[in-house]
Design a protein around this motif. Structure first.
Motif, PDB file in Angstrom:
ATOM      1  N   SER A   1      75.307 -59.020 -37.548  1.00  0.00           N
ATOM      2  CA  SER A   1      73.898 -59.329 -37.302  1.00  0.00           C
ATOM      3  C   SER A   1      73.167 -59.017 -38.603  1.00  0.00           C
ATOM      4  N   PHE A   2      71.856 -59.153 -38.613  1.00  0.00           N
ATOM      5  CA  PHE A   2      71.069 -58.635 -39.733  1.00  0.00           C
ATOM      6  C   PHE A   2      70.993 -57.119 -39.587  1.00  0.00           C
ATOM      7  N   ALA A   3      70.924 -56.421 -40.702  1.00  0.00           N
ATOM      8  CA  ALA A   3      70.977 -54.953 -40.673  1.00  0.00           C
ATOM      9  C   ALA A   3      69.850 -54.352 -39.842  1.00  0.00           C
ATOM     10  N   VAL A   4      68.665 -54.958 -39.887  1.00  0.00           N
ATOM     11  CA  VAL A   4      67.530 -54.401 -39.149  1.00  0.00           C
ATOM     12  C   VAL A   4      67.777 -54.421 -37.644  1.00  0.00           C
ATOM     13  N   PHE A   5      68.525 -55.427 -37.177  1.00  0.00           N
ATOM     14  CA  PHE A   5      68.837 -55.533 -35.758  1.00  0.00           C
ATOM     15  C   PHE A   5      70.169 -54.837 -35.433  1.00  0.00           C
ATOM     16  N   GLY A   6      71.138 -55.007 -36.314  1.00  0.00           N
ATOM     17  CA  GLY A   6      72.482 -54.513 -36.051  1.00  0.00           C
ATOM     18  C   GLY A   6      72.611 -53.007 -36.079  1.00  0.00           C
ATOM     19  N   THR A   7      71.634 -52.326 -36.716  1.00  0.00           N
ATOM     20  CA  THR A   7      71.643 -50.859 -36.699  1.00  0.00           C
ATOM     21  C   THR A   7      70.438 -50.302 -35.942  1.00  0.00           C
ATOM     22  N   GLY A   8      69.258 -50.879 -36.195  1.00  0.00           N
ATOM     23  CA  GLY A   8      68.041 -50.343 -35.580  1.00  0.00           C
ATOM     24  C   GLY A   8      67.934 -50.645 -34.103  1.00  0.00           C
ATOM     25  N   ARG A   9      68.098 -51.903 -33.741  1.00  0.00           N
ATOM     26  CA  ARG A   9      67.927 -52.285 -32.338  1.00  0.00           C
ATOM     27  C   ARG A   9      69.070 -51.767 -31.472  1.00  0.00           C
ATOM     28  N   ALA A  10      70.238 -51.597 -32.078  1.00  0.00           N
ATOM     29  CA  ALA A  10      71.419 -51.195 -31.306  1.00  0.00           C
ATOM     30  C   ALA A  10      71.836 -49.750 -31.589  1.00  0.00           C
ATOM     31  N   TYR A  11      70.907 -48.947 -32.094  1.00  0.00           N
ATOM     32  CA  TYR A  11      71.282 -47.586 -32.507  1.00  0.00           C
ATOM     33  C   TYR A  11      71.839 -46.755 -31.360  1.00  0.00           C
ATOM     34  N   ASP A  12      71.214 -46.825 -30.200  1.00  0.00           N
ATOM     35  CA  ASP A  12      71.667 -46.019 -29.066  1.00  0.00           C
ATOM     36  C   ASP A  12      73.103 -46.362 -28.688  1.00  0.00           C
ATOM     37  N   GLN A  13      73.426 -47.656 -28.703  1.00  0.00           N
ATOM     38  CA  GLN A  13      74.782 -48.080 -28.350  1.00  0.00           C
ATOM     39  C   GLN A  13      75.793 -47.654 -29.426  1.00  0.00           C
ATOM     40  N   ILE A  14      75.385 -47.725 -30.686  1.00  0.00           N
ATOM     41  CA  ILE A  14      76.277 -47.279 -31.757  1.00  0.00           C
ATOM     42  C   ILE A  14      76.549 -45.782 -31.619  1.00  0.00           C
ATOM     43  N   ARG A  15      75.483 -45.044 -31.317  1.00  0.00           N
ATOM     44  CA  ARG A  15      75.629 -43.584 -31.216  1.00  0.00           C
ATOM     45  C   ARG A  15      76.461 -43.173 -30.001  1.00  0.00           C
ATOM     46  N   ASN A  16      76.034 -43.636 -28.825  1.00  0.00           N
ATOM     47  CA  ASN A  16      76.588 -43.105 -27.587  1.00  0.00           C
ATOM     48  C   ASN A  16      77.826 -43.837 -27.074  1.00  0.00           C
TER      49      ASN A  16
END
Length: 327
Positions: A89-104
């Motif tokens: 994805s674009f970095a702004v969406f692929g990390t920011g919008r999905a941060y909770d899923q990446i973390r947990n």
């Protein structure tokens, strides 16, 4: 010493994102169970090229639509069934919008998911401040178990993606949209946890990452014309950071400047400062985005506007050297 691009090669500009899809196809050719999960940006991220490389690979690209949180969870599920899952994805969406899923979902369970977005930093250019992700290294670096790779050019991006695939667990690979000069020769092999001295010097250490490595090398050339010898290090792996290489360089030069296409808070500059505080305290200056959002414009214009280009690096080196003299 890694193999650098020669003069002719360095004049060929390619975006780091251009390595994505074709490298996934090469990894699949090697027999790795790689899959790509995208959020409706397969053309821009180039994951489409993975699907187009072979009829067998077409079934290994999953387009989740504009649903980045779902994209990460689908990647996690695929990783749990034995696949090496790359997200796109674009970095702004692929990390920011999905941060909770990446973390947990990904990091908490230490799943074999590779977060590999494109279009990071101000090099996105005309897309403007809403799409210029300048906090992603900080977000990913703070996650337990996440490794962070920031390639300088196409060859380094190819090496980073291969390294991510062969490294168990979560890995972040940061890629950009803009075409940039080659720093490394094609086929270069880079290592996890390593930084690379690309130019030796004695007066100041410049630690850079990503597309700013070429800017740092250009600044070092300008400084040399003014009688200042700058050592340039590519911190290709921001986490885990190569403490030994950076500390040894600063022990020799006595000071450092960090250079990144990212906020000065929480990214490479913070990592280097933390390292030096623990190993070899020395004056440090930071070149990067200073507590603000980006703007629409061409990459070269934005580097100048935000004081992140070659002149800013040169001045930062002079400032930090002056601080050494005072000390």
């Amino acid at each position: 010493m890694v193999k650098r691009a020669d003069k002719e090669q360095s004049q060929v500009k390619r975006a780091t994102r251009a390595a994505y899809g074709v490298t996934l196809a090469h990894l699949a050719d090697e027999g790795l169970p790689v899959v790509a999960v995208d959020a409706d940006l397969t053309g821009s991220t180039t994951t489409k090229k993975f699907a187009q490389a072979s009829p067998d690979y077409a079934d290994r690209l999953f387009n989740c639509g504009i649903a980045e949180q779902n994209m990460v969870d689908v990647a996690a599920g695929l990783a749990a069934t034995g696949h090496i899952a790359f997200t796109g994805s674009f970095a702004v969406f692929g990390t920011g919008r999905a941060y909770d899923q990446i973390r947990n979902t990904v990091c908490y369970s230490n799943l074999n998911v590779k977060i590999a977005p494109t279009h990071a930093g101000i090099s996105v250019g005309p897309d403007g401040g809403s799409h210029q992700m300048l906090e992603d290294i900080s977000l990913m670096r703070g996650l337990p178990g996440m490794k962070v790779l920031v390639p300088a050019d196409y060859a380094a991006a190819e090496a980073a993606l291969k390294l991510a695939a062969y490294t168990p667990g979560p890995v972040y690979v940061r890629m950009g949209r803009a075409s940039v000069p080659a720093v490394y020769a094609d086929g270069v092999e880079l290592e996890m946890g390593r930084a690379y001295v690309l130019r030796e010097g004695s007066d100041c250490t410049i630690v850079a990452c990503g597309v700013m490595v070429e800017q740092a090398l250009s600044a070092a050339a300008t400084l040399a014309e003014q009688g200042i010898s700058a050592e340039v290090i590519d911190a290709f792996c921001v986490k885990p950071l190569d403490v030994d290489t950076i500390a040894a360089s600063v022990a020799k030069t006595g000071c450092a400047v960090t250079v990144e296409e990212h906020s000065v808070f929480g990214g490479l500059g913070s990592a280097v400062a933390e390292t030096l505080a623990a190993t070899h305290p020395a004056p440090v200056e930071f070149v990067g985005m200073r507590d603000r959002f980006g703007k629409s414009g061409e990459f070269a214009e934005l580097l100048e506007y935000f004081d992140m280009g070659v002149p800013a690096i040169v001045e930062a080196v002079k400032r930090v050297k002056a601080r050494v003299a005072i000390c």
